[in-house]
Write a protein that holds these residues in place. Sequence first.
Motif, PDB file in Angstrom:
ATOM      1  N   PRO A  17      60.823 -60.320 -51.447  1.00 40.23           N
ATOM      2  CA  PRO A  17      61.100 -59.775 -50.103  1.00 40.23           C
ATOM      3  C   PRO A  17      62.573 -59.945 -49.728  1.00 40.23           C
ATOM      4  CG  PRO A  17      59.151 -61.183 -50.068  1.00 40.23           C
ATOM      5  CD  PRO A  17      59.773 -61.357 -51.413  1.00 40.23           C
ATOM      6  N   ARG A  18      63.116 -58.929 -49.103  1.00 38.97           N
ATOM      7  CA  ARG A  18      64.512 -58.967 -48.660  1.00 38.97           C
ATOM      8  C   ARG A  18      64.663 -59.877 -47.442  1.00 38.97           C
ATOM      9  NH1 ARG A  18      67.221 -54.423 -50.761  1.00 38.97           N
ATOM     10  NH2 ARG A  18      66.346 -54.077 -52.835  1.00 38.97           N
ATOM     11  N   GLY A  19      65.883 -60.414 -47.285  1.00 43.25           N
ATOM     12  CA  GLY A  19      66.170 -61.293 -46.160  1.00 43.25           C
ATOM     13  C   GLY A  19      66.352 -60.550 -44.850  1.00 43.25           C
ATOM     14  N   CYS A  20      66.603 -59.239 -44.914  1.00 42.86           N
ATOM     15  CA  CYS A  20      66.806 -58.481 -43.688  1.00 42.86           C
ATOM     16  C   CYS A  20      65.806 -57.334 -43.634  1.00 42.86           C
ATOM     17  CB  CYS A  20      68.232 -57.934 -43.627  1.00 42.86           C
ATOM     18  SG  CYS A  20      68.660 -56.830 -44.986  1.00 42.86           S
ATOM     19  N   HIS A  21      65.590 -56.790 -42.470  1.00 38.08           N
ATOM     20  CA  HIS A  21      64.666 -55.678 -42.326  1.00 38.08           C
ATOM     21  C   HIS A  21      65.307 -54.603 -41.476  1.00 38.08           C
ATOM     22  CE1 HIS A  21      63.985 -57.973 -38.655  1.00 38.08           C
ATOM     23  NE2 HIS A  21      63.587 -56.842 -38.103  1.00 38.08           N
ATOM     24  N   GLY A  22      64.867 -53.383 -41.713  1.00 36.86           N
ATOM     25  CA  GLY A  22      65.423 -52.260 -40.966  1.00 36.86           C
ATOM     26  C   GLY A  22      64.959 -52.278 -39.528  1.00 36.86           C
ATOM     27  N   GLY A  23      65.857 -51.973 -38.619  1.00 37.09           N
ATOM     28  CA  GLY A  23      65.521 -51.910 -37.208  1.00 37.09           C
ATOM     29  C   GLY A  23      65.175 -50.496 -36.786  1.00 37.09           C
ATOM     30  N   ASN A  24      64.680 -50.390 -35.565  1.00 42.32           N
ATOM     31  CA  ASN A  24      64.284 -49.104 -34.987  1.00 42.32           C
ATOM     32  C   ASN A  24      65.134 -48.893 -33.728  1.00 42.32           C
ATOM     33  OD1 ASN A  24      62.846 -46.743 -34.805  1.00 42.32           O
ATOM     34  ND2 ASN A  24      61.053 -47.665 -33.829  1.00 42.32           N
ATOM     35  N   ILE A  25      66.057 -47.946 -33.796  1.00 46.82           N
ATOM     36  CA  ILE A  25      67.090 -47.815 -32.762  1.00 46.82           C
ATOM     37  C   ILE A  25      66.955 -46.476 -32.048  1.00 46.82           C
ATOM     38  CG2 ILE A  25      69.577 -47.751 -32.327  1.00 46.82           C
ATOM     39  CD1 ILE A  25      69.919 -49.420 -34.888  1.00 46.82           C
ATOM     40  N   LEU A  26      66.929 -46.533 -30.709  1.00 49.00           N
ATOM     41  CA  LEU A  26      66.905 -45.332 -29.878  1.00 49.00           C
ATOM     42  C   LEU A  26      68.327 -45.067 -29.373  1.00 49.00           C
ATOM     43  CD1 LEU A  26      65.283 -43.114 -28.389  1.00 49.00           C
ATOM     44  CD2 LEU A  26      64.950 -44.754 -26.521  1.00 49.00           C
ATOM     45  N   VAL A  27      68.806 -43.837 -29.547  1.00 49.17           N
ATOM     46  CA  VAL A  27      70.195 -43.501 -29.232  1.00 49.17           C
ATOM     47  C   VAL A  27      70.245 -42.435 -28.150  1.00 49.17           C
ATOM     48  CG1 VAL A  27      72.408 -42.717 -30.154  1.00 49.17           C
ATOM     49  CG2 VAL A  27      70.835 -44.034 -31.614  1.00 49.17           C
ATOM     50  N   LEU A  45      74.602 -47.109 -39.738  1.00 49.26           N
ATOM     51  CA  LEU A  45      73.352 -47.831 -39.460  1.00 49.26           C
ATOM     52  C   LEU A  45      72.233 -47.354 -40.375  1.00 49.26           C
ATOM     53  CD1 LEU A  45      73.512 -47.911 -35.559  1.00 49.26           C
ATOM     54  CD2 LEU A  45      73.423 -49.925 -37.037  1.00 49.26           C
ATOM     55  N   HIS A  46      72.159 -46.049 -40.590  1.00 47.27           N
ATOM     56  CA  HIS A  46      71.145 -45.509 -41.496  1.00 47.27           C
ATOM     57  C   HIS A  46      71.346 -46.040 -42.912  1.00 47.27           C
ATOM     58  CE1 HIS A  46      68.439 -42.631 -43.418  1.00 47.27           C
ATOM     59  NE2 HIS A  46      69.405 -42.364 -44.273  1.00 47.27           N
ATOM     60  N   SER A  47      72.609 -46.106 -43.345  1.00 45.75           N
ATOM     61  CA  SER A  47      72.897 -46.630 -44.683  1.00 45.75           C
ATOM     62  C   SER A  47      72.492 -48.090 -44.804  1.00 45.75           C
ATOM     63  CB  SER A  47      74.389 -46.482 -44.996  1.00 45.75           C
ATOM     64  OG  SER A  47      74.769 -45.120 -45.018  1.00 45.75           O
ATOM     65  N   GLY A  48      72.478 -48.791 -43.673  1.00 43.38           N
ATOM     66  CA  GLY A  48      72.049 -50.181 -43.666  1.00 43.38           C
ATOM     67  C   GLY A  48      70.548 -50.361 -43.583  1.00 43.38           C
ATOM     68  N   GLY A  49      69.795 -49.276 -43.642  1.00 49.66           N
ATOM     69  CA  GLY A  49      68.339 -49.365 -43.679  1.00 49.66           C
ATOM     70  C   GLY A  49      67.653 -49.247 -42.333  1.00 49.66           C
ATOM     71  N   HIS A  50      68.366 -48.829 -41.295  1.00 54.27           N
ATOM     72  CA  HIS A  50      67.782 -48.738 -39.960  1.00 54.27           C
ATOM     73  C   HIS A  50      67.286 -47.321 -39.674  1.00 54.27           C
ATOM     74  CE1 HIS A  50      69.282 -52.739 -39.242  1.00 54.27           C
ATOM     75  NE2 HIS A  50      70.508 -52.346 -39.549  1.00 54.27           N
ATOM     76  N   ASN A  51      66.240 -47.251 -38.868  1.00 59.23           N
ATOM     77  CA  ASN A  51      65.685 -45.974 -38.450  1.00 59.23           C
ATOM     78  C   ASN A  51      66.323 -45.555 -37.127  1.00 59.23           C
ATOM     79  OD1 ASN A  51      63.600 -43.797 -38.588  1.00 59.23           O
ATOM     80  ND2 ASN A  51      62.937 -44.763 -36.693  1.00 59.23           N
TER      81      ASN A  51
END
Length: 526
Positions: A17-27, A45-51
Amino acid sequence: MRLIHFCSAWLLLVFIPRGCHGGNILVLPAEGSHWINMDILLEALHSGGHNITVVRSNKSWYIKEKSSYYNTYTVQVERNLDQEFITKIIFDYIKFERGAIPLTSFLNTAVGMIGTIVDVHSTVGELVSAILDDKELMRILQDSKFDLVLTDPSWGHGVILAKYLNLPLVYNVRWLIAGEAHLAIAPSPLSYVPITGSGHTDQMTFLQRVKNVLLQLINLIQNQVVVKLVYQKLCDKYLGSDIDFNQLMLDADIWLMRVDFVFEFPRPTMPNVVYMGGFQCKPAKPLPEHLEEFVQSSGEHGVIIMSLGTLIGELPHDLADEIAAAFAKLPQKVIWRYIGERPVTLGNNTLLVDWMPQNDLLGHPKTKLFVAHGGTNGVQEALYHGVPIVGLPLIFDQPDNLHRIEVRGAGKIVDIFSMTGDIFYQGIQDVLNEPSYRLNMQRLSRLHRDQPMKPLDTALFWIEFVMRHKGAAHLRTESYRLPWYSYHSVDVVLFLAGAVLLVLFTFVFFIRCLCTKICRSKVKRE
């Protein structure tokens, strides 16, 4: 055996399991150049795994409905800020300023623009109502379990929606509704903090400080008018009459500020203000073949590029002709982003384009000069690449941005409202032929780049910080909740002054009584 060990290690890397997880961001973005820098942040942010989910209007000018790195919800509205709306504002402003005297120019900027500002934010208010009245959309947003709202607070829609959804709030910011963001959140002594529109530095004369105070009062009035007529009504309707929009605006967890102190004058700041000036800048990429060929054809003279930004694609015909005539006299080649009618004085050395890879051109070794209107994005890209500027400021923050470059000896401002072709030509010659302009801009570029983290990485860290910790309340000051008299300790000063007066009165009364008693004793003895 080595192959087995390699495969085992690879499988461990894949399945641990990875140490970080993707977040869910409203813009909730703003339009125009504000969207351009927000878009860069979203892609990172998308490249960093965030939705990423963007709420936009069906009449959005810049924000595309389909993207490979964000999802959208499109809201139906009757009107929105678009090219035609902005062009009309710019043309009306130029027409007025070219015939104005200093006093009428000041009054137009201070008072005459209030109606336009209110109209702009009224369209934003209509977008807010369209979002919050759409029950299905609100159900989807509430069920999506977003980690935070990311918005540009030059518009007030993201602030209201974040409160409605009870989500942490992060700003991609330089401007609030009617003024620079520092002025709202950080102590801002008007004795050395220049107000936008003043054209001052942090070293002001007495009369300049008088003007500075007047401009701040005007900013406060403009803000109150817009808030009262637009945003407070929305707060009363959707959040409750006990919610004050001005306090809501200051309640963001992190303020990602689009400047740094290579560009900005030193001033007080706050713990939750994070500086990411130049985050959109990056090393130049190769130019398209036709542009590279044109640039190389300039020989030893090099290239000048000109752009008046996303909001200003064209100018009045006579003004465009003056600029084109000045360019025609230069030995340099010129690339000019211009979408208006072709100037009749255009020379063979000038290439008109609808769009240009501005960052890549500024980073090209043959680029000698940038003719710019003074938008934050363009100025910071020029600073990053070390290209001196001839500035043609028009409106908003543009004069102040260019003034910061000029006082550092890295550019020269030409007044576009009184400009002739000869004046413009001389301004270009001054910057091209005086080496100090380029040397000073290159020095600023070295200072800007000498940071422990890239500005974009800094911005990403603090957005993820807010997601990890469900906000950043420990960095937020509570000072804005204080009434003005408590913030400035007026009540304390009055209390202490009253106490001193009471002590003095008591002392005087005691002395008077003592003197009276002594006098009576003396009279009796006599």
